[in-house]
Enzyme design. Sequence first.
Site, PDB file in Angstrom:
ATOM      1  N   GLY A  12      40.192  46.322  44.063  1.00 52.72           N
ATOM      2  CA  GLY A  12      40.605  46.924  42.794  1.00 52.72           C
ATOM      3  C   GLY A  12      41.900  47.693  42.843  1.00 52.72           C
ATOM      4  N   GLY A  24      38.897  41.459  44.638  1.00 49.83           N
ATOM      5  CA  GLY A  24      37.529  41.794  44.995  1.00 49.83           C
ATOM      6  C   GLY A  24      36.534  41.574  43.881  1.00 49.83           C
ATOM      7  N   GLY A  57      37.568  39.820  40.642  1.00 50.86           N
ATOM      8  CA  GLY A  57      37.902  38.533  40.042  1.00 50.86           C
ATOM      9  C   GLY A  57      37.543  37.350  40.913  1.00 50.86           C
ATOM     10  N   ARG A 109      44.774  36.115  48.863  1.00 55.10           N
ATOM     11  CA  ARG A 109      43.504  36.324  48.165  1.00 55.10           C
ATOM     12  C   ARG A 109      42.820  34.991  47.882  1.00 55.10           C
ATOM     13  NH1 ARG A 109      44.818  40.942  43.589  1.00 55.10           N
ATOM     14  NH2 ARG A 109      44.822  42.749  44.994  1.00 55.10           N
ATOM     15  N   THR A 141      42.594  40.039  36.454  1.00 56.06           N
ATOM     16  CA  THR A 141      43.645  40.640  37.260  1.00 56.06           C
ATOM     17  C   THR A 141      43.398  42.151  37.309  1.00 56.06           C
ATOM     18  OG1 THR A 141      45.031  40.887  35.298  1.00 56.06           O
ATOM     19  CG2 THR A 141      45.352  38.886  36.613  1.00 56.06           C
ATOM     20  N   TYR A 152      49.261  44.436  39.089  1.00 57.66           N
ATOM     21  CA  TYR A 152      49.696  43.324  38.236  1.00 57.66           C
ATOM     22  C   TYR A 152      51.126  42.935  38.588  1.00 57.66           C
ATOM     23  CZ  TYR A 152      49.718  40.425  34.012  1.00 57.66           C
ATOM     24  OH  TYR A 152      49.758  39.372  33.132  1.00 57.66           O
ATOM     25  N   CYS A 192      21.091  41.317  42.240  1.00 58.31           N
ATOM     26  CA  CYS A 192      19.972  40.770  41.478  1.00 58.31           C
ATOM     27  C   CYS A 192      19.763  41.629  40.237  1.00 58.31           C
ATOM     28  CB  CYS A 192      18.729  40.790  42.367  1.00 58.31           C
ATOM     29  SG  CYS A 192      17.286  40.010  41.683  1.00 58.31           S
TER      30      CYS A 192
END
Length: 557
Positions: A52, A176, A178, A201, A264, A273, A410
């Site tokens: 993030g 992480g 997306g 990534r 993003t 970004y 879950c």
Amino acid sequence: MSNPRHNEREVRSPRGDELNAKSWLTEAPLRMLMNNLDPDVAERPHELVVYGGIGRAARTWDDFDRIVATLKTLNDDETLLVQSGKPVGVFRTHKDAPRVLIANSNLVPHWANWDHFNELDKKDLAMYGQMTAGSWIYIGAQGIVQGTYETFVEAGRQHYGGNLKGRWILTGGLGGMGGAQPLAAVMAGACCLAVECDETRADFRLRTRYVDEKTHSLDEALAKIDAWTKAGEAKSIALIGNAAEIFPELVKRGVKPDIVTDQTSAHDPVHGYLPLGWTVAEWRAKQENDPKAVEKVARASMKVQVQAMLDFWNAGIPTVDYGNNIRQMALEEGLENAFAFPGFVPAYIRPLFCRGIGPFRWAALSGDPEDIAKTDAKVKELLPDNKHLHNWLDMAKERIAFQGLPARICWVGLGDRHRLGLAFNEMVRNGELKAPIVIGRDHLDSGSVASPNRETEAMKDGSDAVSDWPLLNALLNTASGATWVSLHHGGGVGMGFSQHAGMVICCDGTEDADRRLERVLWNDPATGVMRHADAGYDIALDWARKQGLRLPAILGN
């Protein structure tokens, strides 16, 4: 001068049943902190960045070492206080109190903006904790997979008769959070084209089987999507490029995806970004040298992407903001109708929140995948009629590669979470599991967050920005005996736009843990039902009555 936030060491959580701390109640946060920085888990572990943008697990490497050393010596009647990734105090409490209390990135509202935070950050006076980075319960991209899957499945129900076969989703971002999108789309039966500017990534997602293929060519990506959808296959492809360039190009070509979204890291206009026309290397360098210039061009680029998303929306294509605050950035750049398309929570997820259903997760401290297989089976045994959940667990077993300590996400809610926790604790007690389990959740849950552009967008009573609720959630989890509790600001959508709380509880097999689990795993989701009942949602009101909640000002009891 050396950078206190950079170190080339490799961190991995201990495995097995040998203690490094004085008890499992302190071993658990120790292992989960270290797991957050496992190179198979974290985005940039050498910089303490978990996911993030700049979501960190500790403020500096010295602070990481201090936290580890303190946890190893902490007694079961003591509590460690962590202030924005820095261990500031140890105090005598009692055995049912949390062993760790964490506050990350919290600022007085008038100063709650990126400019002020970045000033503090440069002076090592603050740390951005995101949601599960600074609260030590990140489990890799799996942590968001089921929520994304549930979102895509619900979108399929609402727009395509419950069947996404032969359809495709356009999105951006493979970080992480997306990074879960391609796999979630495939699990939901759709194809996915995910645009990612940072090739490392995309390679990470390929290696962990979250995306099927990679290309640098838009034409090749579209050709593959066309072939797969025509054949009824569900597959995904990562396109190396800038979403602010690719989305408008698709509009220009008249290409029509079946669903459009974006993940993003637009919440952080400096670190999250890539500006249009810039290389990744140029971007990284200017983040340090000229952050104001980065922010200015990044915001303008976001406006371009959101305009393209509006174009898709106006063409009748289901389009949603996936909670990264990109609409807000575009609005501030002068795009007046940026909020014409909805966020994913009011569009697809809120009915689940009304029943306290959210991202329940657990991790096996043993490090043995067999412990997760056994807990998966226990979930099926205790919830025999939830075929949708059984289907999810089967797909997760087949498709999801564990990152770091084996774990499972879950989505279950009030009435089921405490039953599962007690069952897991019994499995630890009788030796079915090789070591204790920790149970936690994302801060994105029904009662633990105030985020007007994401989880609490368009609340029925207009209470989107009321942040008493996550504060009450954190206080109640502390009083109930969670093993560690966290209270953060700015996760998901950036500084000034959210407050949220997290909790983790350890199943160490003891009877004391039974009592704590029953309290915490009932009370935590119950606050979500309470919050939505207070806002006037009939589903929440009915569920509160069914579960026997005592809500004096809401139910009159």
